[in-house]
Design an enzyme around this catalytic site. Structure first.
Site, PDB file in Angstrom:
ATOM      1  N   TYR A  53       0.850  -1.201   0.000  1.00 27.91           N
ATOM      2  CA  TYR A  53       0.000   0.000   0.000  1.00 27.91           C
ATOM      3  C   TYR A  53       0.879   1.241   0.000  1.00 27.91           C
ATOM      4  CZ  TYR A  53      -4.982  -0.757   0.130  1.00 27.91           C
ATOM      5  OH  TYR A  53      -6.273  -1.005  -0.231  1.00 27.91           O
ATOM      6  N   GLU A  55      -0.593   4.852  -0.531  1.00 28.70           N
ATOM      7  CA  GLU A  55      -1.358   6.075  -0.803  1.00 28.70           C
ATOM      8  C   GLU A  55      -0.480   7.313  -0.640  1.00 28.70           C
ATOM      9  OE1 GLU A  55      -3.410   3.696   0.907  1.00 28.70           O
ATOM     10  OE2 GLU A  55      -5.508   4.326   0.585  1.00 28.70           O
ATOM     11  N   ASP A 198      -6.428  13.141 -25.336  1.00 26.78           N
ATOM     12  CA  ASP A 198      -6.449  11.762 -24.839  1.00 26.78           C
ATOM     13  C   ASP A 198      -5.763  10.925 -25.914  1.00 26.78           C
ATOM     14  OD1 ASP A 198      -7.058   9.132 -24.354  1.00 26.78           O
ATOM     15  OD2 ASP A 198      -9.164   9.484 -23.868  1.00 26.78           O
ATOM     16  N   THR A 224      -3.808   5.705 -21.899  1.00 23.48           N
ATOM     17  CA  THR A 224      -3.640   4.396 -21.286  1.00 23.48           C
ATOM     18  C   THR A 224      -2.223   3.952 -21.625  1.00 23.48           C
ATOM     19  OG1 THR A 224      -4.599   3.409 -23.268  1.00 23.48           O
ATOM     20  CG2 THR A 224      -6.044   3.636 -21.367  1.00 23.48           C
ATOM     21  N   LYS A 227      -2.057   0.109 -24.932  1.00 24.99           N
ATOM     22  CA  LYS A 227      -2.434  -0.025 -26.351  1.00 24.99           C
ATOM     23  C   LYS A 227      -1.147  -0.006 -27.186  1.00 24.99           C
ATOM     24  CE  LYS A 227      -7.108   1.770 -25.650  1.00 24.99           C
ATOM     25  NZ  LYS A 227      -7.223   2.605 -24.442  1.00 24.99           N
ATOM     26  N   ARG A 233      -2.066  -2.903 -18.450  1.00 27.49           N
ATOM     27  CA  ARG A 233      -3.309  -2.130 -18.412  1.00 27.49           C
ATOM     28  C   ARG A 233      -3.149  -1.029 -17.374  1.00 27.49           C
ATOM     29  NH1 ARG A 233      -6.260  -4.973 -21.516  1.00 27.49           N
ATOM     30  NH2 ARG A 233      -7.812  -3.336 -21.543  1.00 27.49           N
TER      31      ARG A 233
HETATM   32  N1  DSN Z   1     -11.925   0.239 -25.020  1.00 22.80           N
HETATM   33  C1  DSN Z   1     -10.924   1.042 -25.666  1.00 22.80           C
HETATM   34  C2  DSN Z   1     -10.897   0.805 -27.118  1.00 22.80           C
HETATM   35  O1  DSN Z   1     -11.101  -0.319 -27.505  1.00 22.80           O
HETATM   36  O2  DSN Z   1     -10.653   1.719 -27.880  1.00 22.80           O
HETATM   37  C3  DSN Z   1     -11.068   2.456 -25.357  1.00 22.80           C
HETATM   38  O3  DSN Z   1     -11.406   2.637 -24.047  1.00 22.80           O
END
Ligand code: DSN
Length: 414
Positions: A53, A55, A198, A224, A227, A233
């Site tokens: 933990y 925080e 984003d 994120t 990707k 993730r």
């Molecule tokens: N779920 C993601 C996507 O597939 O683009 C975006 O949040």
């Protein structure tokens, strides 16, 4: 002390993991938001850092024993700063949605206006779709692409002048074109708006130097990490130093509790990988592979939304092929090709049975696919779509897919 392994203690879960690994190994993964992380990233994710933990932030935690997670989080932050040229980085967001929500709460008051892209035109749910909780708190006005499938900056400017948004938001989930950050920043300056991007889908392409980088230009950039950036993730927020305090407070304690330090370590590993020269080659190849698909699909009379692609993904309107996006997704699944059904701009159909499919090249490029393989993939996709009711044909494609994937193994067998 613990003595049991997953194999000894929980064969049920192990077997499911094995089945999923086999699915990933034996299919063509073409969901543009998915990728395959390195064994090093997996190792960090599965480490004892999950026990801790912490925080708070580096050097200012609410728990003892944080000296090593502080080192981990510092490395993640420093590497992210180096990749993107960011003034301030918060690596604690659990994923992209919480990252976006944290930004809204950091910078807006209830009722404030955000100008964001409509979902069916390539935006994202968290950019103000009415089904989201954020849409109950903030006032999202949504812009769209024009008749040519591009973002019309004159229209965006007119909307900004009319609505006087607090935030102008760009960066998309299905829009496949480059973004002109400088011009959007000029519009934002004209109306006194904060600029937010984003970059969840294209972060790896920006890291690899093949797409424009908004970080030096924009006030705040969310992403994120799983990707095109090919990490675990998770989410991340980058911002100008002047916004750092507000952003950090909105993430913790505003929205989240203890950060997932195993995840943050895995982010740091992925960032180190993204700083390697090979990552530039990877990013270039992602776009080259998407371009092959663009050329082939156009030759085969597919309607590409936004006129084509300049990134890693294609949104295809398949209404002229006599089936829906859902039917295409199912047929492709049977052929061993994983894509996702997707709304097209102003889709007359419903989200669960839309007119389009969305597909992309990051995962196949990680596997080592290049131009020749992509030519074959385009052919198989067309064959599966044109023969979507023919089980024998779909089985036949699946068998061929299996043969090809065997030549591009991903991970050691479990
Ligand atoms: N779920 C993601 C996507 O597939 O683009 C975006 O949040």
């Amino acid at each position: 002390m613990y003595k049991h392994s997953l194999k000894d203690f929980d064969p049920d879960i192990l077997n499911i993991i094995k089945k999923e690994q086999k699915r990933q190994e034996e299919g063509l993964e073409m969901i543009p938001s998915e990728n395959f992380v390195s064994p090093a990233v997996l190792e960090a994710l599965g480490s004892v850092l999950t026990n801790k933990y912490s925080e708070g932030y580096v050097g200012k935690r609410y728990y003892g024993g944080c000296e090593f997670v502080d080192e981990v989080e510092t490395l993640a932050i420093e590497r992210a700063k180096k990749i993107f040229g960011a003034e301030h980085v918060n690596v604690q967001p659990l994923s992209g949605a919480p990252a976006n929500i944290a930004v809204y709460f950091a910078l807006l008051k209830p009722g404030d206006i955000v100008l964001g892209m409509d979902l069916s035109h390539g935006g994202h749910l968290t950019h103000g779709h009415p089904v989201t909780s954020m849409a109950k708190i903030f006032n999202f006005i949504r812009y769209k692409t024009d008749a040519n499938g591009k973002i019309d900056l004159d229209n965006l400017r007119a909307m900004a002048l009319e609505h006087k948004p607090k935030i102008i938001l760009v960066g998309y989930s299905a829009y496949s074109r480059e973004i002109e950050y400088e011009k959007i920043k000029n519009i934002a300056d004209e109306v006194g708006a904060i600029t937010m991007a984003d970059i969840a889908h294209i972060a790896g392409l920006i890291a690899g130097g093949v797409m424009n980088n908004p970080v030096p230009i924009f006030d705040v950039v969310t992403t994120t990490t799983h990707k095109t950036l090919r990490g675990p993730r998770g989410g991340m927020i980058m911002c100008k130093a002047k916004l750092a305090k507000a952003i950090d407070k909105a993430v913790f304690p505003g929205l989240q509790g203890g950060p997932h330090e195993n995840n943050i370590a895995a982010k740091a590993v992925a960032f180190k990988e993204a700083l390697e020269p090979e990552f530039k080659e990877y990013a270039k190849q992602i776009v080259a592979n998407a371009k092959i698909l663009e050329t082939e699909f156009l030759k085969m009379d597919y309607k590409l939304c936004f006129g084509g692609t300049e990134n890693h993904l294609l949104l295809i309107d398949i209404s002229n092929k006599g089936l829906s996006g859902k039917e295409a997704e199912t047929a492709l699944d049977k052929a061993g090709i994983t894509t996702n059904k997707n709304m097209i701009p102003d889709d007359p159909r419903s989200p669960m049975d839309p007119s389009g499919i969305r597909l992309g090249t990051p995962a196949l490029t990680t596997r080592g696919f290049k131009e020749n393989e992509m030519l074959q993939v385009a052919k198989w996709i067309d064959e599966a779509i044109m023969n979507w009711k023919d089980k024998t044909k779909l089985d036949d494609i699946r068998a061929q897919v299996l043969e090809l994937t065997k030549k591009f193994p991903l991970y050691p067998t479990l």
